[in-house]
Write a protein that holds these residues in place. Structure first.
Motif, PDB file in Angstrom:
ATOM      1  N   UNK A 114      -3.975   9.917  -5.870  1.00  0.00           N
ATOM      2  CA  UNK A 114      -3.126  10.249  -7.007  1.00  0.00           C
ATOM      3  C   UNK A 114      -1.710   9.736  -6.763  1.00  0.00           C
ATOM      4  N   UNK A 115      -1.162   9.084  -7.787  1.00  0.00           N
ATOM      5  CA  UNK A 115       0.213   8.593  -7.737  1.00  0.00           C
ATOM      6  C   UNK A 115       0.958   9.188  -8.932  1.00  0.00           C
ATOM      7  N   UNK A 116       2.033   9.886  -8.661  1.00  0.00           N
ATOM      8  CA  UNK A 116       2.897  10.418  -9.713  1.00  0.00           C
ATOM      9  C   UNK A 116       3.903   9.335 -10.077  1.00  0.00           C
ATOM     10  N   UNK A 117       4.119   9.129 -11.373  1.00  0.00           N
ATOM     11  CA  UNK A 117       5.021   8.065 -11.803  1.00  0.00           C
ATOM     12  C   UNK A 117       5.954   8.540 -12.911  1.00  0.00           C
ATOM     13  N   UNK A 118       7.124   7.927 -12.916  1.00  0.00           N
ATOM     14  CA  UNK A 118       8.061   8.022 -14.024  1.00  0.00           C
ATOM     15  C   UNK A 118       8.349   6.577 -14.390  1.00  0.00           C
ATOM     16  N   UNK A 119       8.062   6.223 -15.644  1.00  0.00           N
ATOM     17  CA  UNK A 119       8.188   4.827 -16.055  1.00  0.00           C
ATOM     18  C   UNK A 119       8.767   4.736 -17.458  1.00  0.00           C
ATOM     19  N   UNK A 120       9.255   3.565 -17.761  1.00  0.00           N
ATOM     20  CA  UNK A 120       9.694   3.213 -19.100  1.00  0.00           C
ATOM     21  C   UNK A 120       8.712   2.164 -19.599  1.00  0.00           C
ATOM     22  N   UNK A 121       7.853   2.538 -20.524  1.00  0.00           N
ATOM     23  CA  UNK A 121       6.820   1.639 -21.036  1.00  0.00           C
ATOM     24  C   UNK A 121       7.159   1.303 -22.477  1.00  0.00           C
ATOM     25  N   UNK A 122       7.544   0.053 -22.702  1.00  0.00           N
ATOM     26  CA  UNK A 122       7.898  -0.420 -24.040  1.00  0.00           C
ATOM     27  C   UNK A 122       8.925   0.486 -24.705  1.00  0.00           C
ATOM     28  N   UNK A 123       9.955   0.863 -23.933  1.00  0.00           N
ATOM     29  CA  UNK A 123      11.025   1.689 -24.469  1.00  0.00           C
ATOM     30  C   UNK A 123      10.718   3.169 -24.539  1.00  0.00           C
ATOM     31  N   UNK A 124       9.550   3.560 -24.109  1.00  0.00           N
ATOM     32  CA  UNK A 124       9.133   4.966 -24.149  1.00  0.00           C
ATOM     33  C   UNK A 124       9.015   5.504 -22.728  1.00  0.00           C
ATOM     34  N   UNK A 125       9.657   6.638 -22.464  1.00  0.00           N
ATOM     35  CA  UNK A 125       9.601   7.246 -21.133  1.00  0.00           C
ATOM     36  C   UNK A 125       8.223   7.881 -20.935  1.00  0.00           C
ATOM     37  N   UNK A 126       7.637   7.615 -19.797  1.00  0.00           N
ATOM     38  CA  UNK A 126       6.307   8.122 -19.483  1.00  0.00           C
ATOM     39  C   UNK A 126       6.366   8.805 -18.120  1.00  0.00           C
ATOM     40  N   UNK A 152       0.814  -1.218   0.000  1.00  0.00           N
ATOM     41  CA  UNK A 152       0.000   0.000   0.000  1.00  0.00           C
ATOM     42  C   UNK A 152       0.848   1.270   0.000  1.00  0.00           C
ATOM     43  N   UNK A 153       2.139   1.163   0.252  1.00  0.00           N
ATOM     44  CA  UNK A 153       3.044   2.313   0.242  1.00  0.00           C
ATOM     45  C   UNK A 153       3.534   2.523  -1.188  1.00  0.00           C
ATOM     46  N   UNK A 154       3.042   3.567  -1.855  1.00  0.00           N
ATOM     47  CA  UNK A 154       3.358   3.780  -3.269  1.00  0.00           C
ATOM     48  C   UNK A 154       4.851   3.936  -3.533  1.00  0.00           C
ATOM     49  N   UNK A 155       5.611   4.383  -2.554  1.00  0.00           N
ATOM     50  CA  UNK A 155       7.043   4.565  -2.768  1.00  0.00           C
ATOM     51  C   UNK A 155       7.785   3.235  -2.938  1.00  0.00           C
ATOM     52  N   UNK A 156       7.150   2.117  -2.567  1.00  0.00           N
ATOM     53  CA  UNK A 156       7.755   0.796  -2.766  1.00  0.00           C
ATOM     54  C   UNK A 156       7.546   0.269  -4.188  1.00  0.00           C
ATOM     55  N   UNK A 157       6.628   0.846  -4.940  1.00  0.00           N
ATOM     56  CA  UNK A 157       6.296   0.321  -6.271  1.00  0.00           C
ATOM     57  C   UNK A 157       7.513   0.094  -7.175  1.00  0.00           C
ATOM     58  N   UNK A 158       8.451   1.040  -7.276  1.00  0.00           N
ATOM     59  CA  UNK A 158       9.595   0.808  -8.175  1.00  0.00           C
ATOM     60  C   UNK A 158      10.504  -0.351  -7.745  1.00  0.00           C
ATOM     61  N   UNK A 159      10.395  -0.789  -6.492  1.00  0.00           N
ATOM     62  CA  UNK A 159      11.227  -1.884  -6.013  1.00  0.00           C
ATOM     63  C   UNK A 159      10.855  -3.213  -6.670  1.00  0.00           C
ATOM     64  N   UNK A 160       9.595  -3.352  -7.062  1.00  0.00           N
ATOM     65  CA  UNK A 160       9.175  -4.637  -7.631  1.00  0.00           C
ATOM     66  C   UNK A 160       8.464  -4.525  -8.974  1.00  0.00           C
ATOM     67  N   UNK A 161       8.060  -3.331  -9.406  1.00  0.00           N
ATOM     68  CA  UNK A 161       7.434  -3.173 -10.722  1.00  0.00           C
ATOM     69  C   UNK A 161       8.493  -2.823 -11.756  1.00  0.00           C
ATOM     70  N   UNK A 162       8.767  -3.742 -12.634  1.00  0.00           N
ATOM     71  CA  UNK A 162       9.754  -3.538 -13.685  1.00  0.00           C
ATOM     72  C   UNK A 162       9.331  -2.373 -14.570  1.00  0.00           C
ATOM     73  N   UNK A 163      10.273  -1.512 -14.884  1.00  0.00           N
ATOM     74  CA  UNK A 163       9.995  -0.378 -15.758  1.00  0.00           C
ATOM     75  C   UNK A 163       9.553   0.869 -15.025  1.00  0.00           C
ATOM     76  N   UNK A 164       9.194   0.733 -13.762  1.00  0.00           N
ATOM     77  CA  UNK A 164       8.772   1.895 -12.988  1.00  0.00           C
ATOM     78  C   UNK A 164       9.994   2.469 -12.285  1.00  0.00           C
TER      79      UNK A 164
END
Length: 135
Positions: free
Chosen positions: A44-56, A22-34
């Motif tokens: 609301x969750x702010x994200x920086x991700x790499x989705x299929x080679x595209x920065x989002x 439930x702690x959104x700051x942990x998401x990048x620890x286990x979600x690949x590409x995040x």
């Protein structure tokens, strides 16, 4: 359009597993590409991700229900991406994590592989076999 479901068991009590998830700051620890995730206030969750080679860079939403030990989330993208996660107890000390995803994209094998990798990473972290700190 696709619906996907995957489950993994972890050796942690359900309350600990849910608190970690439930702690959104942990998401990048286990979600690949995040790369980053942080609360934007409320759901609301702010994200920086790499989705299929595209920065989002953008926002998503996540709703946590501590009583049901469930999370729901989604992103404002054309893919119709959203999902749910449920944590259930297996005895007093173990948990089962079940994730369902829905997307309008038809790339089944890629989505399934990503979901399986995410839960494998989560299991590694929560079972204590990784070097990441839980909590």
């Amino acid at each position: 359009m696709g619906d996907y479901e995957h489950t993994t068991d972890v050796r942690r009590p359900p309350e600990e597993v849910f608190a970690y998830l439930a702690d959104v700051e942990h998401l990048p620890e286990y979600f690949s590409g995040l790369e980053k995730a942080w609360s934007g206030g409320g759901e609301v969750v702010n994200v920086v991700a790499n989705v299929e080679g595209e920065r989002y860079e953008g926002t998503a939403w996540m709703h946590a229900d501590p009583d049901a030990k469930s999370l729901r989330w989604g992103a404002e993208r054309a893919s119709g991406y959203h999902g749910e996660l449920f944590v259930t107890g297996i005895g007093d000390e173990d948990s089962r994590v079940t994730v369902t995803l829905h997307t309008e994209r038809a790339d089944g094998p890629g989505i399934r592989a990503g979901l399986e990798q995410t839960l494998a990473d989560l299991k590694r972290i929560l079972d204590g076999s990784g070097t990441e700190r839980v909590g």
